[in-house]
Design a protein around this motif. Structure first.
Motif, PDB file in Angstrom:
ATOM      1  N   PHE A 131      19.637 -35.541   8.014  1.00  0.00           N
ATOM      2  CA  PHE A 131      20.543 -36.339   7.197  1.00  0.00           C
ATOM      3  C   PHE A 131      21.356 -35.376   6.354  1.00  0.00           C
ATOM      4  CE2 PHE A 131      20.668 -39.716   3.600  1.00  0.00           C
ATOM      5  CZ  PHE A 131      21.983 -39.983   3.896  1.00  0.00           C
ATOM      6  N   THR A 132      22.661 -35.282   6.618  1.00  0.00           N
ATOM      7  CA  THR A 132      23.485 -34.286   5.950  1.00  0.00           C
ATOM      8  C   THR A 132      24.554 -34.917   5.070  1.00  0.00           C
ATOM      9  OG1 THR A 132      25.046 -34.175   7.810  1.00  0.00           O
ATOM     10  CG2 THR A 132      23.160 -32.666   7.862  1.00  0.00           C
ATOM     11  N   GLY A 133      25.169 -34.081   4.241  1.00  0.00           N
ATOM     12  CA  GLY A 133      26.265 -34.524   3.392  1.00  0.00           C
ATOM     13  C   GLY A 133      25.824 -34.828   1.974  1.00  0.00           C
ATOM     14  N   THR A 134      26.802 -35.170   1.146  1.00  0.00           N
ATOM     15  CA  THR A 134      26.505 -35.434  -0.259  1.00  0.00           C
ATOM     16  C   THR A 134      25.650 -36.685  -0.457  1.00  0.00           C
ATOM     17  OG1 THR A 134      28.678 -36.511  -0.409  1.00  0.00           O
ATOM     18  CG2 THR A 134      28.538 -34.235  -1.139  1.00  0.00           C
ATOM     19  N   ALA A 135      25.716 -37.637   0.477  1.00  0.00           N
ATOM     20  CA  ALA A 135      24.858 -38.824   0.370  1.00  0.00           C
ATOM     21  C   ALA A 135      23.395 -38.419   0.457  1.00  0.00           C
ATOM     22  CB  ALA A 135      25.205 -39.820   1.474  1.00  0.00           C
ATOM     23  N   SER A 136      23.097 -37.463   1.325  1.00  0.00           N
ATOM     24  CA  SER A 136      21.732 -36.957   1.440  1.00  0.00           C
ATOM     25  C   SER A 136      21.338 -36.168   0.195  1.00  0.00           C
ATOM     26  CB  SER A 136      21.615 -36.065   2.682  1.00  0.00           C
ATOM     27  OG  SER A 136      20.372 -35.396   2.709  1.00  0.00           O
ATOM     28  N   SER A 137      22.219 -35.298  -0.256  1.00  0.00           N
ATOM     29  CA  SER A 137      21.925 -34.481  -1.432  1.00  0.00           C
ATOM     30  C   SER A 137      21.737 -35.340  -2.678  1.00  0.00           C
ATOM     31  CB  SER A 137      23.056 -33.472  -1.661  1.00  0.00           C
ATOM     32  OG  SER A 137      23.213 -32.624  -0.544  1.00  0.00           O
ATOM     33  N   ALA A 138      22.565 -36.369  -2.823  1.00  0.00           N
ATOM     34  CA  ALA A 138      22.454 -37.260  -3.982  1.00  0.00           C
ATOM     35  C   ALA A 138      21.107 -37.969  -3.995  1.00  0.00           C
ATOM     36  CB  ALA A 138      23.593 -38.274  -3.973  1.00  0.00           C
ATOM     37  N   SER A 139      20.583 -38.299  -2.819  1.00  0.00           N
ATOM     38  CA  SER A 139      19.274 -38.953  -2.742  1.00  0.00           C
ATOM     39  C   SER A 139      18.176 -38.038  -3.278  1.00  0.00           C
ATOM     40  CB  SER A 139      18.967 -39.340  -1.290  1.00  0.00           C
ATOM     41  OG  SER A 139      19.940 -40.221  -0.778  1.00  0.00           O
ATOM     42  N   HIS A 140      18.255 -36.765  -2.941  1.00  0.00           N
ATOM     43  CA  HIS A 140      17.260 -35.807  -3.433  1.00  0.00           C
ATOM     44  C   HIS A 140      17.353 -35.649  -4.943  1.00  0.00           C
ATOM     45  CE1 HIS A 140      15.612 -34.246   0.353  1.00  0.00           C
ATOM     46  NE2 HIS A 140      16.827 -34.380   0.842  1.00  0.00           N
ATOM     47  N   VAL A 141      18.571 -35.542  -5.454  1.00  0.00           N
ATOM     48  CA  VAL A 141      18.749 -35.371  -6.892  1.00  0.00           C
ATOM     49  C   VAL A 141      18.326 -36.633  -7.640  1.00  0.00           C
ATOM     50  CG1 VAL A 141      20.437 -34.950  -8.721  1.00  0.00           C
ATOM     51  CG2 VAL A 141      20.558 -33.660  -6.583  1.00  0.00           C
ATOM     52  N   ALA A 142      18.585 -37.795  -7.065  1.00  0.00           N
ATOM     53  CA  ALA A 142      18.150 -39.057  -7.686  1.00  0.00           C
ATOM     54  C   ALA A 142      16.624 -39.120  -7.759  1.00  0.00           C
ATOM     55  CB  ALA A 142      18.697 -40.237  -6.896  1.00  0.00           C
ATOM     56  N   ALA A 143      15.965 -38.638  -6.698  1.00  0.00           N
ATOM     57  CA  ALA A 143      14.499 -38.620  -6.702  1.00  0.00           C
ATOM     58  C   ALA A 143      13.974 -37.685  -7.785  1.00  0.00           C
ATOM     59  CB  ALA A 143      13.981 -38.185  -5.331  1.00  0.00           C
ATOM     60  N   LEU A 144      14.618 -36.526  -7.940  1.00  0.00           N
ATOM     61  CA  LEU A 144      14.215 -35.602  -8.995  1.00  0.00           C
ATOM     62  C   LEU A 144      14.435 -36.219 -10.369  1.00  0.00           C
ATOM     63  CD1 LEU A 144      13.339 -32.907 -10.143  1.00  0.00           C
ATOM     64  CD2 LEU A 144      15.649 -32.020  -9.707  1.00  0.00           C
ATOM     65  N   ALA A 145      15.559 -36.905 -10.545  1.00  0.00           N
ATOM     66  CA  ALA A 145      15.829 -37.574 -11.822  1.00  0.00           C
ATOM     67  C   ALA A 145      14.756 -38.624 -12.125  1.00  0.00           C
ATOM     68  CB  ALA A 145      17.214 -38.219 -11.788  1.00  0.00           C
ATOM     69  N   ALA A 146      14.325 -39.362 -11.093  1.00  0.00           N
ATOM     70  CA  ALA A 146      13.287 -40.381 -11.275  1.00  0.00           C
ATOM     71  C   ALA A 146      11.959 -39.744 -11.676  1.00  0.00           C
ATOM     72  CB  ALA A 146      13.127 -41.181  -9.990  1.00  0.00           C
ATOM     73  N   LEU A 147      11.639 -38.595 -11.084  1.00  0.00           N
ATOM     74  CA  LEU A 147      10.394 -37.908 -11.436  1.00  0.00           C
ATOM     75  C   LEU A 147      10.442 -37.392 -12.876  1.00  0.00           C
ATOM     76  CD1 LEU A 147       9.746 -35.925  -8.125  1.00  0.00           C
ATOM     77  CD2 LEU A 147       8.442 -37.884  -9.001  1.00  0.00           C
ATOM     78  N   LEU A 148      11.591 -36.904 -13.296  1.00  0.00           N
ATOM     79  CA  LEU A 148      11.731 -36.467 -14.681  1.00  0.00           C
ATOM     80  C   LEU A 148      11.549 -37.634 -15.639  1.00  0.00           C
ATOM     81  CD1 LEU A 148      14.836 -34.099 -14.328  1.00  0.00           C
ATOM     82  CD2 LEU A 148      12.459 -33.407 -14.664  1.00  0.00           C
ATOM     83  N   ARG A 149      12.119 -38.761 -15.272  1.00  0.00           N
ATOM     84  CA  ARG A 149      12.005 -39.967 -16.113  1.00  0.00           C
ATOM     85  C   ARG A 149      10.573 -40.462 -16.151  1.00  0.00           C
ATOM     86  NH1 ARG A 149      11.647 -43.821 -18.972  1.00  0.00           N
ATOM     87  NH2 ARG A 149      13.259 -45.326 -19.551  1.00  0.00           N
ATOM     88  N   ASP A 150       9.846 -40.308 -15.040  1.00  0.00           N
ATOM     89  CA  ASP A 150       8.442 -40.712 -14.997  1.00  0.00           C
ATOM     90  C   ASP A 150       7.591 -39.793 -15.868  1.00  0.00           C
ATOM     91  OD1 ASP A 150       6.311 -42.396 -13.747  1.00  0.00           O
ATOM     92  OD2 ASP A 150       5.639 -40.442 -13.001  1.00  0.00           O
ATOM     93  N   PHE A 151       7.955 -38.512 -15.916  1.00  0.00           N
ATOM     94  CA  PHE A 151       7.231 -37.541 -16.733  1.00  0.00           C
ATOM     95  C   PHE A 151       7.442 -37.815 -18.221  1.00  0.00           C
ATOM     96  CE2 PHE A 151       6.797 -33.442 -18.883  1.00  0.00           C
ATOM     97  CZ  PHE A 151       5.574 -33.003 -18.390  1.00  0.00           C
ATOM     98  N   ASP A 152       8.653 -38.216 -18.561  1.00  0.00           N
ATOM     99  CA  ASP A 152       8.978 -38.510 -19.961  1.00  0.00           C
ATOM    100  C   ASP A 152       9.812 -39.788 -20.003  1.00  0.00           C
ATOM    101  OD1 ASP A 152       9.851 -38.667 -22.574  1.00  0.00           O
ATOM    102  OD2 ASP A 152      10.436 -36.561 -22.737  1.00  0.00           O
ATOM    103  N   ARG A 153       9.158 -40.910 -20.329  1.00  0.00           N
ATOM    104  CA  ARG A 153       9.822 -42.221 -20.301  1.00  0.00           C
ATOM    105  C   ARG A 153      10.867 -42.392 -21.397  1.00  0.00           C
ATOM    106  NH1 ARG A 153       6.953 -45.851 -17.080  1.00  0.00           N
ATOM    107  NH2 ARG A 153       5.923 -44.612 -15.454  1.00  0.00           N
ATOM    108  N   THR A 154      10.971 -41.448 -22.304  1.00  0.00           N
ATOM    109  CA  THR A 154      11.964 -41.573 -23.380  1.00  0.00           C
ATOM    110  C   THR A 154      13.312 -40.981 -22.987  1.00  0.00           C
ATOM    111  OG1 THR A 154      11.402 -39.452 -24.436  1.00  0.00           O
ATOM    112  CG2 THR A 154      10.086 -41.380 -25.062  1.00  0.00           C
ATOM    113  N   LEU A 155      13.396 -40.327 -21.836  1.00  0.00           N
ATOM    114  CA  LEU A 155      14.637 -39.666 -21.438  1.00  0.00           C
ATOM    115  C   LEU A 155      15.742 -40.680 -21.156  1.00  0.00           C
ATOM    116  CD1 LEU A 155      13.379 -36.874 -18.998  1.00  0.00           C
ATOM    117  CD2 LEU A 155      14.265 -36.585 -21.325  1.00  0.00           C
ATOM    118  N   THR A 156      16.926 -40.394 -21.637  1.00  0.00           N
ATOM    119  CA  THR A 156      18.104 -41.211 -21.343  1.00  0.00           C
ATOM    120  C   THR A 156      18.841 -40.595 -20.144  1.00  0.00           C
ATOM    121  OG1 THR A 156      19.562 -39.924 -22.778  1.00  0.00           O
ATOM    122  CG2 THR A 156      18.317 -41.739 -23.800  1.00  0.00           C
ATOM    123  N   PRO A 157      19.723 -41.354 -19.493  1.00  0.00           N
ATOM    124  CA  PRO A 157      20.505 -40.783 -18.392  1.00  0.00           C
ATOM    125  C   PRO A 157      21.264 -39.520 -18.797  1.00  0.00           C
ATOM    126  CG  PRO A 157      20.703 -43.154 -18.367  1.00  0.00           C
ATOM    127  CD  PRO A 157      19.961 -42.799 -19.628  1.00  0.00           C
TER     128      PRO A 157
END
Length: 205
Positions: A131-157
């Protein structure tokens, strides 16, 4: 150059139907007509113009626009700094209209923000070879953002964006002279660095 180009990669297709028009419903309708539109259709974008291509939702206020880098061209696979894909979207596209469609003072938003990996195998139908392109890359970065938010629930976007950009591995825009220190219009602040992002969060607690 401020020319707007749309890049289309459609392997296996020999015909393209394109309809272009301007329609602004429920707005004042004072938006200017485009002076011209550039369309490149094919599978080789090596020598395309270096104008901005990030617009619309990706350039919206608060959005985190993401560039793409083939996963085997990253630090994890011995490539340092990581390499940006030539077809990855470029900023910065000027915002010329307000929410009513009226001309306003041009606004420039720093896009893309970061770069993520693409080309990995997936079970999604049609992407078995990667799966290539920015749509694929954005999915990975979104997953990382979700993990950061799970680690610290007080984080804002906004805080998540700041962490991602602050801890990213700096990359180079190959279409400019020399190495681009810091943010540039092709790679943003660089390739996301999950360990560094979590280390920063851990020191805050």
């Amino acid at each position: 150059s401020q020319t707007t180009w749309e890049y289309m990669y459609r392997p296996g297709y020999d015909r393209l139907f394109l309809r272009v028009g301007k329609k602004v419903e429920g707005r004042s309708g004072n938006a200017p007509d485009p002076s011209h539109i550039g369309l490149l259709f094919g599978d080789d974008f090596t020598n395309v113009p270096a104008g901005p291509t990030i617009y619309g939702r990706a350039a919206a206020k608060g959005a985190i626009a993401v560039g793409s880098s083939f996963y085997k061209g990253t630090t994890r696979f011995g490539v340092d700094p990581p390499l940006i894909r030539s077809t990855s979207s470029r900023g910065v596209f000027p915002i010329l209209l307000d929410t009513k469609g009226d001309r306003t003072e041009p606004k420039l938003r720093s896009t893309p923000a970061v770069v993520g990996p693409d080309g990995v195998s997936t079970n999604e139908v049609g992407y078995g070879g990667g799966f290539t392109g920015t749509a694929s890359s954005a999915s990975h970065v979104a997953a990382l953002a979700a993990l950061l938010r799970d680690f610290d629930r007080t984080l804002t976007p906004g805080q998540i964006r700041s962490i991602l950009t602050r801890t990213a591995r700096d990359m180079n825009d190959p279409e400019t002279r020399g190495f681009d220190q810091g943010r540039d219009n092709k790679t943003g602040f660089g390739f996301v660095n999950a360990p560094r992002a979590f280390n920063e969060l851990a020191t805050r607690k």
